[in-house]
Design an enzyme around this catalytic site. Structure first.
Site, PDB file in Angstrom:
ATOM      1  N   HIS A   1       1.824   6.520  -3.846  1.00  0.00           N
ATOM      2  CA  HIS A   1       0.512   7.123  -3.567  1.00  0.00           C
ATOM      3  C   HIS A   1       0.110   8.058  -4.712  1.00  0.00           C
ATOM      4  CE1 HIS A   1       2.167   6.580   0.661  1.00  0.00           C
ATOM      5  NE2 HIS A   1       1.024   5.934   0.752  1.00  0.00           N
TER       6      HIS A   1
ATOM      7  N   HIS B   1       4.426   9.261  -1.134  1.00  0.00           N
ATOM      8  CA  HIS B   1       5.522   9.109  -2.093  1.00  0.00           C
ATOM      9  C   HIS B   1       4.905   8.854  -3.460  1.00  0.00           C
ATOM     10  CE1 HIS B   1       4.436   4.937  -1.669  1.00  0.00           C
ATOM     11  NE2 HIS B   1       4.723   4.968  -0.372  1.00  0.00           N
TER      12      HIS B   1
ATOM     13  N   SER C   1       7.586   2.767  -0.161  1.00  0.00           N
ATOM     14  CA  SER C   1       6.812   2.589   1.061  1.00  0.00           C
ATOM     15  C   SER C   1       7.111   3.751   1.997  1.00  0.00           C
ATOM     16  CB  SER C   1       7.212   1.274   1.742  1.00  0.00           C
ATOM     17  OG  SER C   1       6.760   1.266   3.081  1.00  0.00           O
TER      18      SER C   1
ATOM     19  N   LYS D   1       0.696  -3.295  -3.994  1.00  0.00           N
ATOM     20  CA  LYS D   1       1.772  -3.571  -3.033  1.00  0.00           C
ATOM     21  C   LYS D   1       1.187  -4.258  -1.793  1.00  0.00           C
ATOM     22  CE  LYS D   1       3.968  -0.587  -0.247  1.00  0.00           C
ATOM     23  NZ  LYS D   1       4.288  -1.207   1.050  1.00  0.00           N
ATOM     24  N   ASP D   2       0.026  -3.760  -1.365  1.00  0.00           N
ATOM     25  CA  ASP D   2      -0.663  -4.379  -0.219  1.00  0.00           C
ATOM     26  C   ASP D   2      -1.748  -5.280  -0.798  1.00  0.00           C
ATOM     27  OD1 ASP D   2       0.664  -2.738   1.972  1.00  0.00           O
ATOM     28  OD2 ASP D   2      -0.045  -1.214   0.585  1.00  0.00           O
TER      29      ASP D   2
ATOM     30  N   GLN E   1      -4.542  -6.740   1.327  1.00  0.00           N
ATOM     31  CA  GLN E   1      -5.470  -5.666   1.703  1.00  0.00           C
ATOM     32  C   GLN E   1      -6.451  -5.380   0.563  1.00  0.00           C
ATOM     33  OE1 GLN E   1      -4.390  -1.825   3.762  1.00  0.00           O
ATOM     34  NE2 GLN E   1      -4.267  -1.108   1.664  1.00  0.00           N
TER      35      GLN E   1
ATOM     36  N   MET F   1      -2.364   6.707   4.511  1.00  0.00           N
ATOM     37  CA  MET F   1      -1.970   7.054   5.879  1.00  0.00           C
ATOM     38  C   MET F   1      -0.905   8.149   5.851  1.00  0.00           C
ATOM     39  SD  MET F   1      -2.342   3.624   8.083  1.00  0.00           S
ATOM     40  CE  MET F   1      -0.840   2.820   7.584  1.00  0.00           C
TER      41      MET F   1
HETATM   42  P1  AMP Z   1      -0.704   3.522   2.910  1.00  0.00           P
HETATM   43  O1  AMP Z   1      -0.545   4.999   3.050  1.00  0.00           O
HETATM   44  O2  AMP Z   1       0.539   2.751   3.116  1.00  0.00           O
HETATM   45  O3  AMP Z   1      -1.900   3.001   3.663  1.00  0.00           O
HETATM   46  O4  AMP Z   1      -1.061   3.290   1.368  1.00  0.00           O
HETATM   47  C1  AMP Z   1      -2.155   3.898   0.762  1.00  0.00           C
HETATM   48  C2  AMP Z   1      -2.394   3.264  -0.574  1.00  0.00           C
HETATM   49  O5  AMP Z   1      -1.246   3.437  -1.405  1.00  0.00           O
HETATM   50  C3  AMP Z   1      -2.620   1.744  -0.480  1.00  0.00           C
HETATM   51  O6  AMP Z   1      -3.634   1.378  -1.399  1.00  0.00           O
HETATM   52  C4  AMP Z   1      -1.281   1.186  -0.870  1.00  0.00           C
HETATM   53  O7  AMP Z   1      -1.350  -0.115  -1.412  1.00  0.00           O
HETATM   54  C5  AMP Z   1      -0.844   2.191  -1.918  1.00  0.00           C
HETATM   55  N1  AMP Z   1       0.605   2.141  -2.097  1.00  0.00           N
HETATM   56  C6  AMP Z   1       1.551   2.270  -1.134  1.00  0.00           C
HETATM   57  N2  AMP Z   1       2.777   2.102  -1.667  1.00  0.00           N
HETATM   58  C7  AMP Z   1       2.599   1.862  -2.989  1.00  0.00           C
HETATM   59  C8  AMP Z   1       3.487   1.584  -4.086  1.00  0.00           C
HETATM   60  N3  AMP Z   1       4.795   1.537  -3.923  1.00  0.00           N
HETATM   61  N4  AMP Z   1       2.950   1.376  -5.297  1.00  0.00           N
HETATM   62  C9  AMP Z   1       1.592   1.416  -5.480  1.00  0.00           C
HETATM   63  N5  AMP Z   1       0.709   1.660  -4.491  1.00  0.00           N
HETATM   64  C10 AMP Z   1       1.203   1.879  -3.264  1.00  0.00           C
END
Ligand code: AMP
Length: 280
Positions: A36, A33, A184, A148-149, A152, A29
């Protein structure tokens, strides 16, 4: 890096690759960082082409304020992705993503009624719809999801199994800041004071793993909740110990070979999520 906003354009481009060239896909999304980027790096090692998507998926937000305030940092994201060697960025509008309604009645059983499923009604349906649609557009060989998720990740694994979707799902380790706070996109919304307190979440989780060798689950839960709630700035929304495969709560250590702790902590209106493995 090529950037596509239109479904037909990215699909036409992806047709240039031969079936032997594997596509690794990282859905995000944005507000990227190192967490990702670690997914992008792993995808790069294991595939010929890496595609990342940035789409702030409105239907997975049950709180309109959270959606409104979700950070959007497109230029920085593009920079980071280019440095990481990402080949293609897909950056669709809502109209591109959802030209028609997905009316599938998704059923993830127990996985969608515990923890995040209970706290955020409709969230996992939104996740399932967007991930399925992205897989249909990109047709990846492998897709990368962060632990982390964790819930999900389990939902996506179940989605792939139930609907026979083609990508292999690759779980990736949690990337943390120097002080242990799980990276995050929401961390950038913390005030300086909240940011200094937030590492207590992971510190407490780590201590709970040490204590678990000698304490029963109910006392571990009490320890984690009380320690974090002692901070004026933090409030535990839930802390549960569950089996890391089924996500069913456990009440005694012997009930699972893979016990994990799952936590959500609220700092003002910011909701931070983390988890830990109990290695007993
Ligand atoms: P998001 O943009 O929050 O939807 O995350 C996109 C992907 O990045 C998801 O699969 C998250 O689980 C992963 N992600 C987000 N933060 C981290 C983290 N600190 N370590 C590993 N994967 C992450």
């Amino acid at each position: 890096m090529l950037i596509f906003e239109k479904v037909d354009q990215i699909q036409a481009h992806l047709l240039n690759y031969t079936p032997s060239e594997s596509i690794g896909f990282v859905p995000t999304m944005g507000a990227l960082h190192q967490g990702h980027i670690s997914l992008i790096q792993q995808a790069k090692q294991e595939n010929s082409i890496v595609v990342c998507s940035i789409f702030v998926n409105p239907i997975q937000f049950n709180n309109p304020n959270d959606l409104l305030k979700y950070p959007r940092t497109f230029d920085e994201d593009v920079n980071l992705l280019e440095k990481a060697g990402c080949d293609i960025l897909f950056f669709p509008s809502e109209a591109e993503m959802y030209p028609k309604l997905d009316e599938t009645k998704y059923d993830f059983g127990h996985l969608e009624v515990v923890m995040e499923g209970k706290s955020r009604p409709g969230h996992f349906r939104g996740v399932a719809v967007v991930v399925r649609r992205l897989f249909e557009i990109i047709k990846p060989h492998k897709s990368y999801f962060g632990k982390k998720d964790f819930q999900q990740l389990k939902i996506v694994e179940s989605l792939v199994k139930q609907y026979n979707l083609s990508p292999e799902i690759i779980p990736c380790e949690i990337i943390r800041e120097f002080d242990g706070l799980a990276m995050s996109s929401r961390n950038m919304r913390l005030t300086a004071k909240q940011r200094t307190e937030a590492p207590l979440i992971y510190q407490t989780l780590k201590n709970s793993v040490l204590l678990a060798k000698s304490l029963p689950i109910c006392e571990i839960i009490e320890y984690v909740v009380n320690t974090i709630n002692r901070s004026d700035l933090m409030k535990v929304e839930y802390f549960e110990i569950a089996d890391g495969d089924s996500l069913m709560p456990i009440y005694h250590w012997h009930e699972s070979k893979n016990p994990m702790g799952f936590i959500v902590v609220n700092l003002g209106e910011i909701r931070l999520i983390d988890n830990i493995n109990f290695i007993l």
